[in-house]
Motif scaffolding. Structure first.
Motif, PDB file in Angstrom:
ATOM      1  N   ALA A 231       0.856  -1.181   0.000  1.00 35.66           N
ATOM      2  CA  ALA A 231       0.000   0.000   0.000  1.00 35.66           C
ATOM      3  C   ALA A 231       0.895   1.234   0.000  1.00 35.66           C
ATOM      4  N   ILE A 232       0.392   2.312  -0.562  1.00 38.00           N
ATOM      5  CA  ILE A 232       1.194   3.534  -0.683  1.00 38.00           C
ATOM      6  C   ILE A 232       0.661   4.585   0.273  1.00 38.00           C
ATOM      7  N   PRO A 233       1.386   4.876   1.354  1.00 34.72           N
ATOM      8  CA  PRO A 233       0.933   5.911   2.283  1.00 34.72           C
ATOM      9  C   PRO A 233       1.003   7.298   1.646  1.00 34.72           C
ATOM     10  N   VAL A 234       0.012   8.110   1.942  1.00 32.41           N
ATOM     11  CA  VAL A 234       0.033   9.490   1.470  1.00 32.41           C
ATOM     12  C   VAL A 234       1.271  10.209   2.006  1.00 32.41           C
ATOM     13  N   LEU A 235       1.669   9.892   3.249  1.00 31.84           N
ATOM     14  CA  LEU A 235       2.840  10.528   3.841  1.00 31.84           C
ATOM     15  C   LEU A 235       4.128  10.199   3.080  1.00 31.84           C
ATOM     16  N   ALA A 236       4.187   9.002   2.482  1.00 30.42           N
ATOM     17  CA  ALA A 236       5.377   8.627   1.713  1.00 30.42           C
ATOM     18  C   ALA A 236       5.504   9.500   0.466  1.00 30.42           C
ATOM     19  N   ILE A 237       4.370   9.772  -0.169  1.00 25.37           N
ATOM     20  CA  ILE A 237       4.386  10.653  -1.343  1.00 25.37           C
ATOM     21  C   ILE A 237       4.766  12.062  -0.928  1.00 25.37           C
TER      22      ILE A 237
END
Length: 318
Positions: A231-237
């Motif tokens: 899953a791709i965290p918004v915080l990572a982006i």
């Protein structure tokens, strides 16, 4: 025609609103039980099963949501009778007062595993270490602070490290250097960033938490190369964007920017925000794994496409 379009638009907006309410109020509290199997060398028995819980963040505001999840997790653990149960920190939020409430649940796990319960500490526990350790030990949990325990029957050693941000972390090398490469070495380390620091030591599996899986993630069908495959965290982006723009933003004092930095910099390695990862092995130390729990609790009880997590990891003899 215009009336029909407005009706359709209103229906769409209401549907999106209802979906978001479902995600944030109901789906976020549905416990996910993840099963992973890894092949390891040097295991004495055919299999060794680990039940992993992390990041409870117990306080008076989230008990209503936590108790059903804890009850479900405990019932499942009882049903499978794992070899060990491990906990990887952040038992409370901003006070040690609720720790007896958590211990009421953890006490129910006594006798539910073959070799016992073991724990490491997290960054939120730093200000209440002695009290939390006392309560956990009192309910049957062995707390490991830069210490290890050998499960001789399985040829397994369990190491619990201090949190990466705590002053005690500097003493981690003593226990890590004492590890025997011919054993299956399981490391409990709250912050997954520590895996990059520990890469030269002969561990088999590191279990971590801290990230809560990112809490707010993109829908699971969205995949972006070089980001977490689960899953791709918004915080990572947001962290990537801030890293790129940091030279331009360095002079800004925006409260929003400062808040964004605080949460984005919770970890450096967002690709390890959740799930099982095979690590690049140092020479002589093959088959290294890292599992990062999404946790049971969360910050402000907010989760989107990132349900709470009970991890069951089965190690089988290679």
């Amino acid at each position: 025609m215009l009336g029909l379009l407005l009706s359709l638009l209103l229906t769409l907006l209401l549907s999106i609103f209802a979906f978001l309410i479902y995600l944030t109020k109901f789906h976020r509290h549905k416990l996910s039980i993840t099963h992973n199997t890894i092949k390891v060398r040097n295991l004495q028995s055919d299999r060794f099963v680990v039940a992993h819980l992390s990041d409870f963040h117990v306080d008076s505001r989230n008990l209503f949501y936590l108790e059903p999840q804890l009850t479900e997790a405990i019932q499942f653990i009882k049903s499978i009778h794992p070899d060990v149960i491990v906990l990887t920190g952040d038992y409370v939020n901003h006070s040690a007062r609720p720790i007896p409430l958590l211990c009421e649940h953890l006490t129910k796990l006594n006798g539910c595993s073959k070799f016992g319960m073991f724990a490491s500490m997290g960054n939120h526990d730093a200000f209440y270490l002695s009290e939390i350790v006392e309560k956990l030990e009192g309910c049957g949990v062995k707390v490991l602070r830069n210490q290890s325990v050998v499960v001789a029957q399985a040829n397994v050693e369990i190491v619990g490290l201090a949190d990466l941000w705590h002053p005690e972390w500097k003493n981690h090398t003593t226990v890590m250097q004492s590890l025997t490469p011919s054993r299956v070495n399981i490391v409990l380390s709250h912050n997954p960033d520590s895996a990059a620091i520990l890469e030269s030591f002969p561990f088999t599996l590191q279990l971590s938490g801290h990230t809560h899986g990112g809490q707010i993630c993109l829908p699971p069908f969205i995949r972006i190369p070089t980001f977490n495959p689960y899953a791709i965290p918004v915080l990572a982006i947001l962290r990537r964007i801030i890293d790129v723009l940091s030279p331009l933003l360095s002079g800004l004092r925006s409260p929003v920017l400062q808040k964004s930095r605080k949460y984005c910099f919770v970890v450096k390695n967002w690709m390890w925000s959740q799930g099982l990862h095979r690590l690049t092995s140092a020479v002589g130390h093959p088959n290294k794994w890292l599992y990062v729990s999404r946790g049971i609790g969360s910050h402000k009880n907010l989760r989107v496409f990132c349900p709470p997590d009970l991890a069951i990891i089965e190690m089988v003899r290679e």
